[in-house]
Motif scaffolding. Structure first.
Motif, PDB file in Angstrom:
ATOM      1  N   LYS A  22      -2.316  -8.036 -19.860  1.00  0.00           N
ATOM      2  CA  LYS A  22      -2.484  -6.638 -19.117  1.00  0.00           C
ATOM      3  C   LYS A  22      -1.275  -6.610 -18.509  1.00  0.00           C
ATOM      4  O   LYS A  22      -0.055  -5.689 -17.939  1.00  0.00           O
ATOM      5  N   LEU A  23      -0.196  -7.671 -17.960  1.00  0.00           N
ATOM      6  CA  LEU A  23       0.629  -8.505 -17.113  1.00  0.00           C
ATOM      7  C   LEU A  23       1.963  -8.381 -17.915  1.00  0.00           C
ATOM      8  O   LEU A  23       2.016  -8.908 -18.370  1.00  0.00           O
TER       9      LEU A  23
ATOM     10  N   LYS B 177       1.091  -4.893  -4.009  1.00  0.00           N
ATOM     11  CA  LYS B 177       1.532  -4.488  -5.920  1.00  0.00           C
ATOM     12  C   LYS B 177       2.952  -4.705  -6.534  1.00  0.00           C
ATOM     13  O   LYS B 177       3.078  -4.941  -7.703  1.00  0.00           O
ATOM     14  N   ASN B 178       4.135  -6.026  -5.155  1.00  0.00           N
ATOM     15  CA  ASN B 178       5.308  -5.679  -5.884  1.00  0.00           C
ATOM     16  C   ASN B 178       4.946  -7.689  -5.449  1.00  0.00           C
ATOM     17  O   ASN B 178       6.608  -8.020  -6.150  1.00  0.00           O
TER      18      ASN B 178
ATOM     19  N   SER C 121       1.126  -1.162  -0.080  1.00  0.00           N
ATOM     20  CA  SER C 121      -0.740   0.312  -0.101  1.00  0.00           C
ATOM     21  C   SER C 121       0.634   1.074   0.210  1.00  0.00           C
ATOM     22  O   SER C 121       2.272   0.957   0.001  1.00  0.00           O
ATOM     23  N   SER C 122       0.444   2.623  -0.303  1.00  0.00           N
ATOM     24  CA  SER C 122       1.029   3.466   0.242  1.00  0.00           C
ATOM     25  C   SER C 122       0.961   3.624   1.112  1.00  0.00           C
ATOM     26  O   SER C 122       0.977   3.369   2.165  1.00  0.00           O
TER      27      SER C 122
ATOM     28  N   ASN D 257     -10.037  -8.339 -13.212  1.00  0.00           N
ATOM     29  CA  ASN D 257      -9.867  -7.106 -11.491  1.00  0.00           C
ATOM     30  C   ASN D 257      -8.557  -7.515 -10.859  1.00  0.00           C
ATOM     31  O   ASN D 257      -8.264  -6.999  -9.855  1.00  0.00           O
TER      32      ASN D 257
ATOM     33  N   ALA E  59      -5.193  -7.134 -11.336  1.00  0.00           N
ATOM     34  CA  ALA E  59      -4.636  -5.399 -12.170  1.00  0.00           C
ATOM     35  C   ALA E  59      -3.890  -4.279 -11.491  1.00  0.00           C
ATOM     36  O   ALA E  59      -3.322  -4.977 -10.297  1.00  0.00           O
ATOM     37  N   SER E  60      -2.627  -3.766 -12.412  1.00  0.00           N
ATOM     38  CA  SER E  60      -1.836  -2.958 -11.504  1.00  0.00           C
ATOM     39  C   SER E  60      -0.561  -3.985 -11.798  1.00  0.00           C
ATOM     40  O   SER E  60       0.031  -3.353 -10.562  1.00  0.00           O
ATOM     41  N   LEU E  61      -0.901  -5.198 -10.762  1.00  0.00           N
ATOM     42  CA  LEU E  61       0.688  -6.005 -10.860  1.00  0.00           C
ATOM     43  C   LEU E  61       1.555  -5.895 -12.203  1.00  0.00           C
ATOM     44  O   LEU E  61       1.845  -7.555 -12.410  1.00  0.00           O
ATOM     45  N   ASN E  62       2.015  -4.646 -12.468  1.00  0.00           N
ATOM     46  CA  ASN E  62       3.464  -4.812 -13.294  1.00  0.00           C
ATOM     47  C   ASN E  62       4.237  -6.117 -12.553  1.00  0.00           C
ATOM     48  O   ASN E  62       5.593  -5.952 -13.654  1.00  0.00           O
ATOM     49  N   GLU E  63       4.490  -6.440 -11.715  1.00  0.00           N
ATOM     50  CA  GLU E  63       5.864  -7.246 -10.961  1.00  0.00           C
ATOM     51  C   GLU E  63       5.596  -9.233 -11.167  1.00  0.00           C
ATOM     52  O   GLU E  63       6.389  -9.743 -11.024  1.00  0.00           O
TER      53      GLU E  63
END
Length: 335
Positions: free
Chosen positions: A202-203, A156-157, A109-110, A174, A177-181
């Motif tokens: 989209k990965l 996320k990582n 998280s942020s 979803n 989603a946003s799991l670019n690693e």
């Protein structure tokens, strides 16, 4: 004359004893003042000599040199008034030390969010953090055999995700989603029968996809970065794989499609493919250009060394030209 000298010596000895007693009394009194006492001790002019006499009888200071007695008494530290050797840590220092010692397994998280989800991952639908429900080690998340019916929210990582032997029925667009690693997904032995079209496409880093032992009837569009695909023991049929689904996967090395309902070999196959497992399907025929280039007789396909077609109703002896460019013959029926 002799009597006078003796009398004078006796008086001199008495004076020295009195002086010694007075000095010892002052030293003892000075050492005893800072020490805590149960009750207050007071001295007056009438009882002062008696108090010194009692101390003299108790400790027998006549046999101890004055200098030694002073040193021994002076080295005693009062027990009731000792100062701390080091000052206590300030509140800011304590907070900094606590922050540095806090474990962070996966930052999901942020920085503005509370410490709890940062350490244990995002919240699941059951109000449990993912890394409390599952096991998170560095960038790997293990959720094997937890009776899950859906993909939990992942940090996320996350790079490697294992959720085998669960009850997951659907993969939503979803879920990743946003799991670019994310590089590996293993969902072996679930109840998956439906996958949204954009679930994997989209990965950008996905390399290994394992979906064996499920109920999948159709594969969605897959990213071209894949190097390993295993969709064995599912329900893929004639329309289960899109046309040219693997054409642009230049780094695909292993393709396992065993134990399905496929009636054809999905073409074209990437040039760098090493292993193709299609055993126990319904493949009936093969074309001469399935693996080789019939227009170029000198073409050799060096990489593809492992082809499994056993368990299919196909007679490999009917298309001998289809294997001329291969380093090894496929495994299957020749009758």
């Amino acid at each position: 004359m002799h009597t006078e000298n003796k009398s004078f010596g006796s008086r001199r000895v008495c004076k020295m004893k009195a002086l010694a007693r007075l000095v010892l009394g002052l030293v003892i009194f000075d050492a005893a003042v800072p020490a805590p006492t149960l009750e207050t001790i007071s001295y007056d002019s009438e009882s002062y000599d008696a108090a010194l006499e009692d101390l003299d009888n108790l400790y027998n200071y006549e046999n101890i040199p004055i200098g030694q007695a002073e040193i021994e008494i002076a080295t005693m530290m009062p027990s009731g008034n000792r100062e701390l050797l080091t000052p206590p840590p300030q509140p800011e220092e304590v907070e900094e030390e606590a922050e540095e010692s806090t474990p962070r397994l996966i930052d999901g998280s942020s920085p503005q969010e509370p410490e709890f989800p940062r350490v244990l991952g995002p919240q699941t639908s059951e109000d449990f953090p993912t890394c409390l429900l599952c096991t998170c080690i560095s960038t790997t998340v293990y959720c094997d055999d937890h009776e899950l019916d859906a993909i939990p929210p992942l940090p996320k990582n996350t790079a490697y995700f294992y959720s085998r032997f669960n009850r997951i029925k659907k993969i939503n667009r979803n879920d990743f989603a946003s799991l670019n690693e994310l590089r590996r997904i293993d969902l072996t032995s679930n109840l998956i029968s439906e996958i949204d079209e954009d679930a994997f496409r989209k990965l950008p880093q996905l390399q290994e996809l394992v979906l064996r032992d499920n109920k999948i009837r159709q594969l969605p569009e897959l990213p071209t970065t894949l190097t390993f695909i295993d969709v064995s023991n599912n329900r893929l049929g004639r329309k289960g794989i899109k046309q040219e689904a693997f054409k642009d996967m230049y780094d695909l090395h292993h393709l396992y499609l065993t134990d399905n309902n496929l009636d054809h070999i999905p073409l074209p196959l990437p040039e760098n493919l090493r292993a193709l497992h299609l055993q126990n399907n319904n493949i009936l025929e093969m074309h001469e250009d399935t693996f080789c280039n019939v227009k170029n007789l000198t073409y050799i396909r060096k990489a593809l060394e492992d082809i499994r077609l056993d368990g299919n109703p196909i007679n490999l002896s009917k298309t001998p030209q289809a294997y001329m460019c291969l380093p090894r013959l496929p495994i299957g029926s020749l009758v």
